[in-house]
Design a protein around this motif. Structure first.
Motif, mmCIF file in Angstrom:
data_model
loop_
_atom_site.group_PDB
_atom_site.id
_atom_site.type_symbol
_atom_site.label_atom_id
_atom_site.label_comp_id
_atom_site.label_asym_id
_atom_site.label_seq_id
_atom_site.Cartn_x
_atom_site.Cartn_y
_atom_site.Cartn_z
ATOM 1 N N ALA A 193 89.739 -45.274 6.440
ATOM 2 C CA ALA A 193 88.717 -44.881 5.466
ATOM 3 C C ALA A 193 89.066 -45.332 4.045
ATOM 4 C CB ALA A 193 88.518 -43.364 5.496
ATOM 5 N N LEU A 194 90.249 -45.918 3.859
ATOM 6 C CA LEU A 194 90.606 -46.468 2.549
ATOM 7 C C LEU A 194 89.670 -47.623 2.193
ATOM 8 C CD1 LEU A 194 94.490 -46.558 2.956
ATOM 9 C CD2 LEU A 194 93.288 -45.310 1.146
ATOM 10 N N ARG A 195 89.289 -47.700 0.936
ATOM 11 C CA ARG A 195 88.475 -48.834 0.510
ATOM 12 C C ARG A 195 89.294 -50.123 0.471
ATOM 13 N NH1 ARG A 195 84.989 -45.762 -4.264
ATOM 14 N NH2 ARG A 195 83.683 -44.542 -2.820
ATOM 15 N N PRO A 196 90.500 -50.118 -0.110
ATOM 16 C CA PRO A 196 91.324 -51.321 -0.006
ATOM 17 C C PRO A 196 92.000 -51.385 1.363
ATOM 18 C CG PRO A 196 92.454 -49.665 -1.326
ATOM 19 C CD PRO A 196 91.101 -49.100 -0.988
ATOM 20 N N PRO A 197 92.364 -52.562 1.832
ATOM 21 C CA PRO A 197 93.088 -52.659 3.095
ATOM 22 C C PRO A 197 94.488 -52.063 2.966
ATOM 23 C CG PRO A 197 92.957 -54.800 2.024
ATOM 24 C CD PRO A 197 92.084 -53.877 1.234
ATOM 25 N N TYR A 198 95.060 -51.677 4.093
ATOM 26 C CA TYR A 198 96.411 -51.122 4.049
ATOM 27 C C TYR A 198 97.327 -51.858 5.010
ATOM 28 C CZ TYR A 198 96.232 -48.435 8.473
ATOM 29 O OH TYR A 198 96.189 -48.062 9.794
ATOM 30 N N LEU A 199 98.621 -51.930 4.631
ATOM 31 C CA LEU A 199 99.633 -52.633 5.404
ATOM 32 C C LEU A 199 100.846 -51.738 5.563
ATOM 33 C CD1 LEU A 199 99.022 -55.851 3.396
ATOM 34 C CD2 LEU A 199 98.609 -55.682 5.847
ATOM 35 N N THR A 200 101.623 -51.976 6.619
ATOM 36 C CA THR A 200 102.685 -51.047 6.971
ATOM 37 C C THR A 200 103.972 -51.784 7.333
ATOM 38 O OG1 THR A 200 102.242 -51.050 9.351
ATOM 39 C CG2 THR A 200 100.924 -49.562 8.000
ATOM 40 N N THR A 260 93.910 -64.861 -10.889
ATOM 41 C CA THR A 260 94.829 -63.916 -11.510
ATOM 42 C C THR A 260 96.196 -64.022 -10.870
ATOM 43 O OG1 THR A 260 95.256 -61.577 -11.995
ATOM 44 C CG2 THR A 260 94.179 -62.076 -9.912
ATOM 45 N N ASP A 261 97.229 -63.706 -11.645
ATOM 46 C CA ASP A 261 98.567 -63.634 -11.057
ATOM 47 C C ASP A 261 99.061 -62.187 -11.059
ATOM 48 O OD1 ASP A 261 99.303 -63.049 -13.675
ATOM 49 O OD2 ASP A 261 101.107 -64.283 -13.601
ATOM 50 N N THR A 262 98.130 -61.253 -11.253
ATOM 51 C CA THR A 262 98.471 -59.837 -11.287
ATOM 52 C C THR A 262 98.059 -59.181 -9.975
ATOM 53 O OG1 THR A 262 98.192 -59.726 -13.694
ATOM 54 C CG2 THR A 262 98.102 -57.646 -12.479
ATOM 55 N N VAL A 263 98.965 -58.378 -9.419
ATOM 56 C CA VAL A 263 98.665 -57.635 -8.209
ATOM 57 C C VAL A 263 98.931 -56.161 -8.478
ATOM 58 C CG1 VAL A 263 100.987 -58.117 -7.303
ATOM 59 C CG2 VAL A 263 99.196 -57.334 -5.764
ATOM 60 N N ARG A 264 98.001 -55.316 -8.061
ATOM 61 C CA ARG A 264 98.098 -53.875 -8.282
ATOM 62 C C ARG A 264 97.912 -53.184 -6.937
ATOM 63 N NH1 ARG A 264 94.498 -49.606 -10.653
ATOM 64 N NH2 ARG A 264 95.825 -48.236 -11.909
ATOM 65 N N ILE A 324 92.569 -51.487 -7.205
ATOM 66 C CA ILE A 324 93.669 -51.494 -6.242
ATOM 67 C C ILE A 324 93.430 -52.632 -5.246
ATOM 68 C CG2 ILE A 324 94.872 -50.202 -4.442
ATOM 69 C CD1 ILE A 324 95.289 -49.089 -7.243
ATOM 70 N N ASP A 325 94.414 -53.516 -5.115
ATOM 71 C CA ASP A 325 94.267 -54.639 -4.194
ATOM 72 C C ASP A 325 94.524 -54.226 -2.748
ATOM 73 O OD1 ASP A 325 93.713 -56.836 -6.067
ATOM 74 O OD2 ASP A 325 95.712 -56.377 -6.835
ATOM 75 N N GLN A 350 93.233 -60.108 6.753
ATOM 76 C CA GLN A 350 91.988 -60.868 6.656
ATOM 77 C C GLN A 350 91.053 -60.239 5.624
ATOM 78 O OE1 GLN A 350 89.860 -61.264 10.358
ATOM 79 N NE2 GLN A 350 88.670 -63.004 9.630
ATOM 80 N N LEU A 351 91.005 -58.906 5.595
ATOM 81 C CA LEU A 351 90.195 -58.218 4.589
ATOM 82 C C LEU A 351 90.732 -58.455 3.186
ATOM 83 C CD1 LEU A 351 89.603 -54.772 6.368
ATOM 84 C CD2 LEU A 351 87.889 -56.552 5.928
ATOM 85 N N LEU A 352 92.059 -58.515 3.073
ATOM 86 C CA LEU A 352 92.666 -58.737 1.764
ATOM 87 C C LEU A 352 92.308 -60.092 1.209
ATOM 88 C CD1 LEU A 352 94.612 -57.848 -0.492
ATOM 89 C CD2 LEU A 352 96.504 -58.746 0.903
ATOM 90 N N GLY A 353 92.339 -61.113 2.050
ATOM 91 C CA GLY A 353 91.980 -62.449 1.614
ATOM 92 C C GLY A 353 92.964 -62.986 0.585
#
Length: 285
Positions: free
Chosen positions: A123-130, A65-69, A96-97, A57-60
């Motif tokens: 505490a990461l600014r971008p969301p994280y997935l696992t 753009t078609d670029t992901v980093r 960083i996305d 949800q945070l990632l949205g």
């Protein structure tokens, strides 16, 4: 006035007694969720559940753009100091996305381990997935992982790229022919709506002895049949490797554990173009 004080003692005693009872009751009610009845308990407070859905949800959705980093790193296990240093380093990066953690968030599948890692990664600014790792399945780890994060197999689309994340811990399934779930994987790969590229992420790579040997052929064939596949990403081996081990045009990459104080930044764009950068942090410690 001193002669009046003894007359007050019963009243003062009763007041103190009732106050202490209220305090003790409040402490008991307020701290009951802090009690750990067993190291293998699977209870997780509501506020710490469903991290995958929250982070998605945070990632949205990417716009324009078609670029992901994204950052890609492996096993966190008990490397808590290294995880904190990792978070500091990632938060200094620009553009960083999101962050992908390739499993083994815990070492013994304990609730406290998942909580300790999540509280640091939060505490990461971008969301994280696992994805789930083999160490995450020890004891009640499967149930705890599902409470803290969510499904073992899931997908999401971002910037024209479909990310497919799945459980490949075949040894923990007793090499029973069910993990990885090949029918599920094939369905995700066949769904071409809304995505130009595909990235598959797991913990155990199909080159490893912990991957169900009976499913290697079907797994690699499914990936090979997808013309949109950019690469396959894994952790587990605690080191960086890159190549096409099955000589079929599919690139397989593995990444460092956090103990190595290195991680990768992957940028994907165009048809299947990508760039890989390696970041080292805190190596003087």
């Amino acid at each position: 006035m001193l002669h009046e004080f003894p007359a007050c003692l019963p009243w003062l005693r009763d007041l103190l007694r009732s106050g202490l009872q209220l305090l003790a009751g409040g402490l008991l009610l307020g701290s009951c969720q802090l009690i750990e009845y067993s190291p293998n308990q699977a209870y997780v407070p509501v506020r710490e559940r469903g991290q995958t859905a929250r982070n998605l949800q945070l990632l949205g959705a990417a716009t324009g753009t078609d670029t992901v980093r994204f950052v890609f790193v492996g096993d966190t296990q008990r490397f808590y100091d290294e995880t904190e240093a990792f978070v500091t380093s990632v938060n200094q990066q620009r553009g960083i996305d999101f962050v992908l953690v390739a499993g083994d968030l815990s070492d013994f599948g304990l609730t406290r381990e998942f909580q300790w890692v999540n509280r640091r990664l939060a505490a990461l600014r971008p969301p994280y997935l696992t994805v789930i790792g083999n160490h995450d399945l020890v004891g009640n780890g499967r149930a705890i992982y599902q409470h803290v994060y969510g499904p073992l197999n899931y997908t999401f689309d971002y910037a024209g790229t479909r990310f497919i994340l799945l459980d490949t811990n075949g040894r923990e399934d007793g090499f029973g022919g069910r993990v990885p779930d090949l029918p599920w994987l094939r369905r995700q790969l066949a769904d071409t709506a809304g995505a130009r590229r595909t990235v598959v992420v797991s913990h155990v790579p199909p080159t490893d002895e912990d991957f169900d040997p009976a499913l290697v052929s079907g797994y690699t064939a499914a990936l090979r049949a997808d013309p949109r596949l950019v690469f396959h990403l894994s952790g587990h081996v605690h080191r960086f490797t890159a190549g096409q081990p099955f000589h079929d045009g599919v690139s397989y990459l593995t990444t460092y554990s956090l103990k190595k104080r290195r991680y990768h930044i992957l940028t994907v764009w165009g048809a299947r173009q990508f760039r890989l950068e390696t970041v080292a942090y805190g190596l003087d410690k």
